[in-house]
Design a protein around this motif. Structure first.
Motif, PDB file in Angstrom:
ATOM      1  N   SER A   5      12.626 120.419 -21.351  1.00 42.43           N
ATOM      2  CA  SER A   5      12.514 118.962 -21.228  1.00 42.43           C
ATOM      3  C   SER A   5      12.133 118.515 -19.828  1.00 42.43           C
TER       4      SER A   5
ATOM      5  N   TYR B  78       9.777 112.125 -22.950  1.00 39.51           N
ATOM      6  CA  TYR B  78      10.236 111.846 -24.303  1.00 39.51           C
ATOM      7  C   TYR B  78      11.581 111.138 -24.268  1.00 39.51           C
TER       8      TYR B  78
ATOM      9  N   ARG C 279      16.609 117.943 -30.363  1.00 44.12           N
ATOM     10  CA  ARG C 279      15.367 117.173 -30.286  1.00 44.12           C
ATOM     11  C   ARG C 279      14.222 117.953 -29.639  1.00 44.12           C
TER      12      ARG C 279
ATOM     13  N   SER D 178      10.814 118.050 -31.412  1.00 42.38           N
ATOM     14  CA  SER D 178      10.134 116.751 -31.348  1.00 42.38           C
ATOM     15  C   SER D 178       9.504 116.547 -29.970  1.00 42.38           C
ATOM     16  N   GLU D 179      10.198 116.978 -28.931  1.00 43.59           N
ATOM     17  CA  GLU D 179       9.644 116.903 -27.584  1.00 43.59           C
ATOM     18  C   GLU D 179       8.394 117.774 -27.475  1.00 43.59           C
TER      19      GLU D 179
ATOM     20  N   GLU E  94       6.292 118.497 -29.883  1.00 48.36           N
ATOM     21  CA  GLU E  94       5.196 117.811 -30.568  1.00 48.36           C
ATOM     22  C   GLU E  94       4.618 116.706 -29.690  1.00 48.36           C
ATOM     23  N   GLU E  95       5.475 115.962 -29.020  1.00 44.36           N
ATOM     24  CA  GLU E  95       5.012 114.908 -28.112  1.00 44.36           C
ATOM     25  C   GLU E  95       4.200 115.504 -26.962  1.00 44.36           C
TER      26      GLU E  95
ATOM     27  N   ASP F 138       0.856 116.609 -28.274  1.00 44.99           N
ATOM     28  CA  ASP F 138      -0.007 115.431 -28.456  1.00 44.99           C
ATOM     29  C   ASP F 138      -0.642 115.042 -27.127  1.00 44.99           C
TER      30      ASP F 138
END
Length: 168
Positions: free
Chosen positions: A68, A77, A147, A150-151, A153-154, A157
């Motif tokens: 992170s 994120y 999470r 999800s981080e 994927e962000e 992106d």
């Protein structure tokens, strides 16, 4: 990798990368921050900002921040809850940074990698902290708890939108 469509040969016979995102996702099936490295857990009682100040002043220590904290360099994120840091020598890093060993409630994970590739393409940010390459941070997040996927994927992106800046 050719059979899986991750690499392809051009007319000259050179290998080229197909989808880097698919490659990172496949990499995550074989590699994971926790399962592929020797992990030790610590507490930085003054929190992550205090830790990052110490890390920036690390001098001769070989390290690279991932997870992170690294991803926030490119695609913030949510505030990081824990630090994940690759180090060549966890005991030396923990002593230098004043970390306390922890069996539970840790906010710092130090990972001694089996191979030095995690340090490849790392860069020093504006605060003087060495962070892993975006692809390494993405795979470490993909294989993490909570999470973290999800981080990842962000971050991926962001990597798609900014491919020229990180693939140099």
């Amino acid at each position: 990798m050719e059979r899986e469509g991750l690499l392809f040969r051009d007319e000259a016979g050179s290998l080229n990368l197909g989808s880097w995102r698919q490659l990172v996702q496949e990499w995550g099936k074989d590699y994971g921050f926790v399962r592929s490295n020797r992990i030790t857990s610590y507490i930085e009682p003054r929190g992550l900002p205090a830790l990052l100040q110490k890390v920036a002043a690390a001098g001769d220590l070989e390290y690279a921040v991932t997870g992170s904290l690294a991803a926030s360099e490119w695609a913030a994120y949510a505030p990081a809850r824990a630090a994940q840091i690759y180090v060549a020598d966890a005991a030396k890093a923990a002593q230098r940074w004043g970390l306390r060993p922890a069996e539970s409630g840790s906010n710092v994970l130090l990972a001694e990698p089996e191979a030095g590739f995690v340090f490849d393409r790392s860069r020093t940010n504006r605060d003087g902290i060495v962070v892993v390459a975006p692809a390494q941070a993405a795979v470490d997040l993909l294989t993490g708890p909570g999470r973290n996927p999800s981080e990842a994927e962000e971050l991926m992106d962001w990597m798609e939108r900014n491919e020229l800046s990180w693939r140099q």
